[in-house]
Design an enzyme around this catalytic site. Structure first.
Site, PDB file in Angstrom:
ATOM      1  N   SER A   1       1.379  -7.659  -1.313  1.00 53.19           N
ATOM      2  CA  SER A   1       2.080  -8.746  -0.608  1.00 53.19           C
ATOM      3  C   SER A   1       1.282 -10.038  -0.563  1.00 53.19           C
ATOM      4  O   SER A   1       1.798 -11.073  -0.155  1.00 53.19           O
ATOM      5  CB  SER A   1       2.498  -8.305   0.789  1.00 53.19           C
ATOM      6  OG  SER A   1       1.391  -8.282   1.657  1.00 53.19           O
TER       7      SER A   1
ATOM      8  N   THR B   1       0.815  -1.224   0.000  1.00 53.72           N
ATOM      9  CA  THR B   1       0.000   0.000   0.000  1.00 53.72           C
ATOM     10  C   THR B   1       0.842   1.264   0.000  1.00 53.72           C
ATOM     11  O   THR B   1       0.470   2.265  -0.623  1.00 53.72           O
ATOM     12  CB  THR B   1      -0.902   0.019   1.260  1.00 53.72           C
ATOM     13  OG1 THR B   1      -1.753  -1.108   1.206  1.00 53.72           O
ATOM     14  CG2 THR B   1      -1.757   1.267   1.328  1.00 53.72           C
TER      15      THR B   1
HETATM   16  N1  ASP Z   1      -2.764  -5.430   0.360  1.00 54.87           N
HETATM   17  C1  ASP Z   1      -1.640  -4.661   0.805  1.00 54.87           C
HETATM   18  C2  ASP Z   1      -0.405  -5.562   0.779  1.00 54.87           C
HETATM   19  O1  ASP Z   1      -0.207  -6.323   1.672  1.00 54.87           O
HETATM   20  C3  ASP Z   1      -1.874  -4.117   2.179  1.00 54.87           C
HETATM   21  C4  ASP Z   1      -0.725  -3.300   2.739  1.00 54.87           C
HETATM   22  O2  ASP Z   1       0.214  -2.944   2.064  1.00 54.87           O
HETATM   23  O3  ASP Z   1      -0.772  -2.966   3.915  1.00 54.87           O
HETATM   24  O4  ASP Z   1       0.363  -5.483  -0.157  1.00 54.87           O
END
Ligand code: ASP
Length: 352
Positions: free
Chosen positions: A58, A13
């Protein structure tokens, strides 16, 4: 001399933007991310950057990407005093746990961080997380890095990565470390609690073969992922447990049990586990509880698991147990060795 820090962007994010078509957040270019944070130039260290060609959410992390990340750090290990890895928070605890096993006798910090809001958002938590992570990674004492382990820094707290779990999808305080206190708290002062930092004792199975040079950092990227996490729930059927235990090529099961390591006492359940063990599948007992430890034999409902010879995950998180299993399946061949090293703290991941 100012420390050299390598800032690695894997995705997450922190560097995401909204796709105008789908309205979903997706990873974007690293240089764009740095534009939003000119303050890092003022930090008391030299920062070089490295970006994954295709930044990831991720949720797409896997063994190949872990290897890529490990290689980036390993190949540049001598050139930097510390590493800061920007990573999505969703699987950050898995990556942190895995890196902690891949790097044996770590002499430098590897600090993972990210954010709940993109860096371009006015209310972002990204700036503080990134700036303080770099500051923590730069801490030196008599010319040597103060932190010599894999950590996660998020929302004013530095944790040992292999003790963490993501516990909140919305709050800025996204992580918890239920069985080990934070290593540092960022307030008006940056308070590192040195008594809690990991000082590796050199009791890793892989070390046995290199007694001559046991204190050297060793990169151990080999992992075995023929493993599964089986979470128990009331009403779980013989069909489900048997299907999982009979997966072709399966080498290990992380069994998420109730409370202090308790499970159904029904005959079919115990027999299914027994058959799996007889086929040389390693079974580790970890608790579904957020905090606390497995203590097999405390209740009648765990006595049979103990006599079957399940390995105790003690107070390890599922994330750490999974990473350790992937690591030890490669580095041990007998069940007694696997059990001994699993139940021994190799990177501070378990309370002995
Ligand atoms: N969906 C995102 C990820 O894990 C959430 C984050 O970055 O906090 O890449």
């Amino acid at each position: 001399m100012k420390p050299n820090i390598l800032l690695i962007y894997t995705g997450g994010t922190i560097g995401m933007m909204m796709d105008p078509e789908t309205k979903a957040l997706k990873a974007f270019d690293f240089s764009e991310l740095l534009v939003h944070i000119p303050e890092i130039k003022q930090l008391d260290c030299h920062i070089d950057t490295y970006s994954f060609d295709h930044p990831l959410d991720s949720s797409d992390m896997n063994l190949k990407e872990w290897r890529k990340l490990g290689d980036v750090i390993h190949e540049r290990y001598d050139d930097y005093q510390g590493f800061v890895v920007l990573h999505g928070s969703d699987t950050m605890s898995y990556t942190g746990s895995t890196l902690s096993f891949m790097f044996e006798n770590l002499t430098k910090p590897i600090i993972l961080t990210g954010s709940q809001l993109p860096i371009g958002d006015l209310r972002t938590d990204a700036k503080e997380n990134l700036i303080t992570s770099v500051q923590l990674a730069s801490q030196q004492d008599h010319g040597k890095p103060v932190i010599r382990e894999v950590c996660i820094y998020f929302e004013y707290q530095l944790y040992r990565a292999n003790r963490t779990a993501k516990m909140n999808a919305d709050h800025f305080e996204a992580f918890s470390s239920p069985n080990y206190p934070p290593l540092a708290i960022s307030g008006v002062h940056l308070n590192i609690d040195k008594r809690r930092l990991w000082d590796w004792p050199g009791n890793d199975p892989a070390i046995e073969v290199v007694k001559d040079d046991a204190t050297k950092m060793r990169y151990r990227p080999e992992l075995v992922n023929d493993v599964v996490v089986l979470k128990l729930f009331p009403g779980i059927t013989p069909k489900v447990v048997s299907a999982i235990c009979n997966i072709a090529g399966l080498q290990g099961i992380i069994l998420e049990t109730y409370g202090s390591g308790n499970a159904p006492t029904e005959g079919w359940f115990i027999e299914t586990l027994k058959t799996a063990l007889s086929r040389d599948i390693r079974i580790v007992n970890v608790t579904q509880c957020v905090g606390g430890a497995v203590s097999m034999g405390k209740y009648e409902t765990s006595i049979q698991l103990k006599s079957l010879g399940l390995v105790s995950g003690k107070d390890m998180t599922t994330e750490a147990a999974l990473a350790k299993m992937m690591y030890l399946l490669h580095h041990t061949s007998s069940l007694p060795d696997f059990r001994y090293y699993f139940e021994t703290s190799l990177r501070g991941e378990v309370t002995e």
